[in-house]
Scaffold this motif. Sequence first.
Motif, PDB file in Angstrom:
ATOM      1  N   CYS A 182       0.801  -1.228   0.000  1.00  0.00           N
ATOM      2  CA  CYS A 182       0.000   0.000   0.000  1.00  0.00           C
ATOM      3  C   CYS A 182       0.833   1.277   0.000  1.00  0.00           C
ATOM      4  CB  CYS A 182      -0.937   0.007   1.208  1.00  0.00           C
ATOM      5  SG  CYS A 182      -2.174  -1.301   1.187  1.00  0.00           S
ATOM      6  N   THR A 183       2.080   1.222   0.480  1.00  0.00           N
ATOM      7  CA  THR A 183       2.897   2.434   0.575  1.00  0.00           C
ATOM      8  C   THR A 183       3.054   3.172  -0.753  1.00  0.00           C
ATOM      9  OG1 THR A 183       4.122   1.585   2.483  1.00  0.00           O
ATOM     10  CG2 THR A 183       5.150   3.366   1.239  1.00  0.00           C
ATOM     11  N   ALA A 186      -0.153   5.014  -1.674  1.00  0.00           N
ATOM     12  CA  ALA A 186      -0.579   6.102  -0.797  1.00  0.00           C
ATOM     13  C   ALA A 186       0.517   7.132  -0.550  1.00  0.00           C
ATOM     14  CB  ALA A 186      -1.051   5.530   0.538  1.00  0.00           C
ATOM     15  N   TRP A 189      -0.379  10.838  -1.194  1.00  0.00           N
ATOM     16  CA  TRP A 189      -1.353  11.313  -0.211  1.00  0.00           C
ATOM     17  C   TRP A 189      -0.694  11.548   1.147  1.00  0.00           C
ATOM     18  CZ3 TRP A 189      -3.278   8.496   4.132  1.00  0.00           C
ATOM     19  CH2 TRP A 189      -4.328   9.139   4.808  1.00  0.00           C
ATOM     20  N   MET A 190       0.287  10.717   1.511  1.00  0.00           N
ATOM     21  CA  MET A 190       0.970  10.850   2.804  1.00  0.00           C
ATOM     22  C   MET A 190       2.129  11.834   2.753  1.00  0.00           C
ATOM     23  SD  MET A 190       1.030   6.974   4.396  1.00  0.00           S
ATOM     24  CE  MET A 190       1.935   6.266   3.017  1.00  0.00           C
TER      25      MET A 190
END
Length: 255
Positions: A182-183, A186, A189-190
Amino acid sequence: MWAFIKHDLEANSLVTAFAVVGVIMWVSMVLSKRLTYGRIHGSAFAIVIGLVLAWVGGTMTGGQKGLADLSLFSGIGLMGGAMLRDFAIVATAFEVQATEARKAGLIGAVALLLGTVLPFIFGASVAWAFGYRDAVSMTTIGAGAVTYIVGPVTGAAIGASSAVIALSIATGLIKAILVMVCTPMAARWMGLDNPRSAMVFGGLAGTVSGVTAGLAATDRRLVPYGALTATFHTGLGCLLGPSVLYFIVRGIMGA
């Protein structure tokens, strides 16, 4: 001819282990590139392949060490042991620039604490929901949600059963795979585009393998920073799990 080759491979078991892992990583990177166009890092495929091979080895031999129970692959037991694992983790920190590391400051410390406590609460709650009501089991499975290293370390220290320790490892592995997959998706976004955010992320996510693989698929330059705080996260979990967190759970559950 095969007997001669097999004898040499068994006699140089550690070299054989490095060769096997190298082949697995090469296959994993090819799968990552061809099947997901690099969106899922090769490490995720490698972990899945490793789990399948461990199951095959255990099924064939009836042993407890997976593929390492086969004499041909006995070196994998040493290569995958604590000594080389910890050496590899510590080695990642040598690429960190101290000036960048200090920028994490207080928020980095808070991230470490939250990254340890919140997964523990979640894991212990799930354990309770599935019928584990004793403090030892809840603490061990909760610690597994921190990382798959903290789980067995905590379980061994407080006397958990082998089945519960296995569950804690499985919990940590699922978390590691989710983080590494998932990193990259995302990352934008992070705001994972600088060393400071990578260190905060490493402290929150915790799992060294997941953070390292996830950041490698996002921006390789960020890997040492995320791995640095993730390593501290593992150490903090190993300290708090069998002590403070266990006594808190024991105080709440009464047993």
